[in-house]
Design a protein around this motif. Structure first.
Motif, PDB file in Angstrom:
ATOM      1  N   LEU A  50     -34.574  24.781   0.566  1.00  0.00           N
ATOM      2  CA  LEU A  50     -34.083  25.996  -0.076  1.00  0.00           C
ATOM      3  C   LEU A  50     -32.560  25.995  -0.180  1.00  0.00           C
ATOM      4  N   MET A  51     -31.879  25.488   0.843  1.00  0.00           N
ATOM      5  CA  MET A  51     -30.417  25.397   0.766  1.00  0.00           C
ATOM      6  C   MET A  51     -29.993  24.460  -0.369  1.00  0.00           C
ATOM      7  N   ALA A  53     -31.784  23.763  -3.056  1.00  0.00           N
ATOM      8  CA  ALA A  53     -32.153  24.384  -4.323  1.00  0.00           C
ATOM      9  C   ALA A  53     -31.141  25.441  -4.755  1.00  0.00           C
ATOM     10  N   VAL A  54     -30.731  26.299  -3.831  1.00  0.00           N
ATOM     11  CA  VAL A  54     -29.773  27.350  -4.168  1.00  0.00           C
ATOM     12  C   VAL A  54     -28.420  26.738  -4.535  1.00  0.00           C
ATOM     13  N   ALA A  55     -28.001  25.719  -3.779  1.00  0.00           N
ATOM     14  CA  ALA A  55     -26.706  25.089  -4.049  1.00  0.00           C
ATOM     15  C   ALA A  55     -26.673  24.429  -5.423  1.00  0.00           C
ATOM     16  N   ALA A  57     -28.924  25.301  -8.014  1.00  0.00           N
ATOM     17  CA  ALA A  57     -29.292  26.269  -9.055  1.00  0.00           C
ATOM     18  C   ALA A  57     -28.097  27.101  -9.501  1.00  0.00           C
ATOM     19  N   LEU A  58     -27.176  27.403  -8.593  1.00  0.00           N
ATOM     20  CA  LEU A  58     -26.030  28.248  -8.937  1.00  0.00           C
ATOM     21  C   LEU A  58     -25.169  27.631 -10.035  1.00  0.00           C
ATOM     22  N   CYS A  61     -27.240  27.319 -13.387  1.00  0.00           N
ATOM     23  CA  CYS A  61     -27.357  28.581 -14.129  1.00  0.00           C
ATOM     24  C   CYS A  61     -26.059  28.907 -14.857  1.00  0.00           C
ATOM     25  N   ALA A 258     -34.843  24.162  -7.605  1.00  0.00           N
ATOM     26  CA  ALA A 258     -33.628  24.612  -8.302  1.00  0.00           C
ATOM     27  C   ALA A 258     -33.912  24.826  -9.782  1.00  0.00           C
ATOM     28  N   LEU A 261     -35.777  27.987 -10.187  1.00  0.00           N
ATOM     29  CA  LEU A 261     -34.872  29.128 -10.027  1.00  0.00           C
ATOM     30  C   LEU A 261     -34.073  29.384 -11.303  1.00  0.00           C
ATOM     31  N   VAL A 265     -34.205  32.874 -13.404  1.00  0.00           N
ATOM     32  CA  VAL A 265     -33.024  33.693 -13.729  1.00  0.00           C
ATOM     33  C   VAL A 265     -32.938  33.948 -15.226  1.00  0.00           C
ATOM     34  N   SER A 301     -30.233  15.829  -8.018  1.00  0.00           N
ATOM     35  CA  SER A 301     -30.626  16.277  -6.686  1.00  0.00           C
ATOM     36  C   SER A 301     -31.158  15.113  -5.847  1.00  0.00           C
TER      37      SER A 301
END
Length: 323
Positions: A50-51, A53-55, A57-58, A61, A258, A261, A265, A301
């Motif tokens: 999850l870390m 993916a968020v790193a 995806a930001l 996006c 990611a 996500l 969004v 990734s």
């Protein structure tokens, strides 16, 4: 007496296909083993993925939204125009001469003339201030010429040259370039792109650190096992193989999440964005990542996961020696 003891046969080197099959079998075992190891540690694995993916995806996006913004501004760029506000005292004969002069320019595609009376009627229809307009002693609006540059003349240098030339015309009171605000917006988008790039690089480094730290902890937890494996003759290459595949799994799963996500969004903001562009009478539709962009995100990734694992493995496994 003759020695009849049978001599041992020399070892036969396996052929190329046998060695290739053995090599692929070892890699497949390491691949499955590393996935099973992640499955046996669900909490730590989930947090790490999850870390990642968020790193990822930001910035992804932000890049997609920036691409959407540029697609919108590109359509607006196609309708960029130059407006010439003429003097109130300009005669119809002088206006026609100026119109013919502008039409003769190869950089100008079309010329539209709006008289002072037409401009006042349009203002009356849009403003609904009839009582104020009727009280005016004279029409304060000037006649205008709206010039549409050709596609080859929409470069900033060409447009600024045209504006400078039109300002020198004696009957022109003011020249307005409708694309100036768009050029400022594009300059802002360039700054935003560089900021996103910096953020993306920073978050990519964080992914390397997260994966490297997870692999380092796994190596420390299996320190005794690694020492025993080295005692029976295992090489560093053989030992680090499952850890590298572990980094690959981290990157693959993190990249897929990611990408999900990013789509989530965009789906959330699609309807509000559509309402916004409808207010500007635009037919723009929100751009989603295509196949190659999604593949690039997942591949990036995976590369970050393997790189972070490689850094951790190369540094720590070499330090572990049987005591």
């Amino acid at each position: 007496m003759l020695n009849t003891r049978r001599q041992p046969k020399p070892l036969i080197r396996p052929n190329r296909s046998t060695r290739l099959y053995s090599h692929l079998r070892d890699h497949l075992r390491s691949l499955v083993f590393s996935l099973g190891k992640l499955y046996r540690q669900p909490l730590a694995t989930t947090l790490t993925i999850l870390m990642i993916a968020v790193a990822l995806a930001l910035p992804a996006c932000m890049y997609i939204l920036l691409d959407n913004l540029r697609a919108v501004t590109q359509k607006w760029d196609d309708s960029g125009q130059i407006t010439l506000f003429l003097n109130l005292e300009t005669s119809e004969n002088d206006i026609e001469k100026l119109r013919s002069r502008a039409t003769a320019l190869e950089e100008i595609e079309t010329v539209e003339y709006v008289s002072a009376e037409q401009a006042l009627d349009e203002f009356r229809a849009l403003s609904e201030l009839d009582y104020l307009i009727d009280g005016l002693a004279e029409n304060p609006l000037p006649p205008t010429l709206t010039l549409t540059p050709s596609a080859s003349a929409k470069a900033p240098d060409t447009l600024h040259r045209l504006v400078s030339d039109f300002r020198s015309y004696p009957d022109v009171e003011h020249v307005q370039l409708d694309m100036q605000w768009l050029q400022r917006l594009q300059a802002i988008s360039d700054v935003v792109q560089r900021a996103i790039t910096i953020i993306g690089i920073t978050l990519a480094i964080s992914v390397l650190l997260v994966v490297g730290n997870s692999i380092r902890l796994d190596i420390e937890n299996r320190r005794d096992e690694i020492e025993v494996t080295k005692l029976i003759g295992a090489t560093n290459r053989f030992i680090r193989r499952p850890f590298l595949y572990g980094g690959m799994w981290y990157g693959l799963l993190g990249g897929v999440i990611a990408l999900l996500l990013v789509f989530t969004v965009l789906l959330v903001i699609e309807q509000p964005a559509q309402r916004l562009v409808t207010l500007y009478n635009s037919e723009f539709e929100l751009i989603f990542p295509d196949f190659w962009q999604g593949l690039g995100l997942v591949t990036t990734s995976i590369a970050l996961g393997v790189s972070g694992s490689w850094l951790a493995v190369g540094r720590h496994i070499a330090r572990i020696e049987p005591s």
